[in-house]
Write an enzyme that holds these catalytic residues in place. Structure first.
Site, PDB file in Angstrom:
ATOM      1  N   ASP A   1       5.884  51.234 100.877  1.00 10.23           N
ATOM      2  CA  ASP A   1       6.912  52.276 100.887  1.00 10.23           C
ATOM      3  C   ASP A   1       7.760  52.087 102.134  1.00 10.23           C
ATOM      4  OD1 ASP A   1       8.094  54.890  99.976  1.00 10.23           O
ATOM      5  OD2 ASP A   1       7.348  55.501 101.941  1.00 10.23           O
TER       6      ASP A   1
ATOM      7  N   ASP B   1       4.176  59.187 103.050  1.00 18.60           N
ATOM      8  CA  ASP B   1       4.475  57.762 102.882  1.00 18.60           C
ATOM      9  C   ASP B   1       3.287  57.000 102.311  1.00 18.60           C
ATOM     10  OD1 ASP B   1       6.969  58.272 103.962  1.00 18.60           O
ATOM     11  OD2 ASP B   1       6.330  57.824 106.008  1.00 18.60           O
TER      12      ASP B   1
ATOM     13  N   GLU C   1       9.690  49.356  95.947  1.00 22.62           N
ATOM     14  CA  GLU C   1      10.505  50.302  95.196  1.00 22.62           C
ATOM     15  C   GLU C   1      11.957  49.851  95.242  1.00 22.62           C
ATOM     16  OE1 GLU C   1      11.081  55.147  94.855  1.00 22.62           O
ATOM     17  OE2 GLU C   1      10.223  54.248  96.648  1.00 22.62           O
TER      18      GLU C   1
END
Length: 436
Positions: free
Chosen positions: A187, A352, A271
């Protein structure tokens, strides 16, 4: 696979003048060829174009100075124009992925970055380590590492800070590392640069923020200089050198981090961040300083070279809203909330770290093709399910499908891909007698 190896070169004063002259000639040839391509909408062959803007142009008084530079560099500029048009048409037709590519534009002598390319006929590496360029001479090169293979071309680049670089293109075989059984989800953020699903945290170095004081001082000194003066040119190079130092430091850090991740992990999941959209917000400076796109690009390039895998999940996955323990969607949360407790199972999450674990789970589901199965780490691929009988009446089951035959048990069996109603609709039922 093709790789680029870049080295710093140190041309003499005379060689710099020759390079400047070659930069200008290559730019003029490129612009002249672009004028012809714009005037004639049909595809002009490269040979005809080169004869018109190089061979015939040298015989005229207006372009006679083209003969003072290497013809190899001039021909390379025409090939660059062909590549630019090909990228434009491939982008319009959908063959080229990524951002849309526009039509080629004219080059300006005021561009802060100049470049030219030599093919195999225009350069060679001497035994003493110097780089011989056609019509320029032997240029001293700072060999920071050895070339893995014979280069096919070299591009000479002059950056805004006044530095010269030689970028070689080499063809090498992929060097696959030993396979591992480790997979992580990452992340990316601004408070911390990256949080991995295994709990590893990579701090954000903030190179631009740390150099802001020096950059502001250099920019203020530039604004005081008179336009067109030599002092202003010196101040501009000073600002460019300060920015180059920040960019080089960031790139060196990104290379080290991505190399470590590739060597220690078999599969990495990221992502798909909307970096262009975030760069238009109040966080623009921090987003540009982070260099997320470069981080992802380096990971993908090194994964292809070393036999690793990089997966990217959709940007609309609610990774920060789903509990990684029970899978319940807990709803959106402001960026100020860094820790939260799940309302269903009561598990306390770091924002996170929870997102990184959800990225890992979603990436595994996409990679393992878990059709209809639960999304979670370590979930096996579900087996193909036996179709459920919904009835034996006409049009039972899927709309538009008619029974054609029956098996031994009397259950209607339809042929896959059969047009059942003349409207192009085909039945997709599974054969009940097929094994699980």
């Amino acid at each position: 696979m093709y790789l680029r190896y870049s080295y710093r070169v140190y041309p003499t004063v005379g060689q710099r003048q020759a390079l400047s002259r070659t930069f200008g000639c290559a730019r003029v040839v490129y612009n002249d060829a672009l004028v012809l391509r714009k005037a004639d909408r049909s595809r002009i062959p490269t040979g005809v174009l080169a004869k018109s803007v190089i061979t015939d142009a040298k015989k005229t008084d207006a372009r006679s100075w083209l003969g003072s530079v290497s013809v190899d560099a001039l021909q390379s500029s025409i090939r660059d124009l062909d590549t630019a048009y090909r990228n434009f048409f491939d982008s319009k037709s959908g063959k080229r992925a990524g951002r849309p590519v526009g039509l080629p534009r004219f080059k300006s002598r005021k561009d802060s970055r100049q470049s030219l390319r030599f093919s195999r006929n225009g350069f060679r590496i001497r035994g003493n380590g110097k780089l011989n360029l056609a019509r320029i001479g032997d240029v001293r090169v700072k060999w920071s590492r050895a070339l893995p293979a014979d280069p096919s071309s070299v591009t000479i680049v002059l950056d805004p800070s006044g530095r010269y670089f030689a970028s070689f293109v080499v063809d090498v075989e992929p060097d696959h590392l030993a396979e591992l059984d480790t997979e992580i989800g990452i992340d990316l953020g601004l408070t911390t640069y990256a949080v991995c699903s295994d709990g590893t945290v990579i701090d954000n170095p903030r190179f631009l923020r740390k150099a802001e004081r020096k950059l502001k001082a250099a920019q203020r000194a530039l604004s005081r200089k008179a336009k067109g003066s030599k002092n202003r040119a010196k101040a501009r190079r000073k600002v460019a050198r300060a920015h180059a130092k920040v960019a080089d430091t960031r790139m060196d850090w990104l290379h080290k981090q991505t190399t470590r991740l590739i060597r220690e992990t078999q599969v990495i999941y990221l992502e798909d961040l909307n970096v262009r959209g975030l760069a238009r917000t109040r966080l623009a400076k921090s987003v540009h300083d982070a260099g997320w796109s470069t981080f992802r690009r380096l990971l993908e390039e090194k994964a292809a070279r070393y036999g690793r895998d990089v997966g990217v999940i959709g940007r609309y996955e609610p990774t920060s809203q789903v509990c990684s323990a029970c899978g319940v969607l807990d709803g959106p949360k402001p960026l100020g909330i860094r820790t939260w407790a799940c309302g269903a199972c009561g598990t306390s999450h770091d924002r996170d770290l929870n997102a990184a674990r959800n990225i890992l789970a979603a990436g595994r589901a996409d990679r393992l093709n878990a059709c209809g199965g639960p999304v979670g780490p370590g979930v096996a691929i579900p087996r193909r399910a036996r179709p459920v009988e919904t009835g034996t009446h006409r049009n039972a089951g899927r709309t538009g499908c008619k029974p054609r035959a029956a098996d031994a048990a009397g259950i209607p069996v339809l042929q896959r891909g059969e047009d059942v109603n003349g409207k192009g609709q085909s039945c997709q039922y599974l054969d009940p007698s097929a094994p699980l």
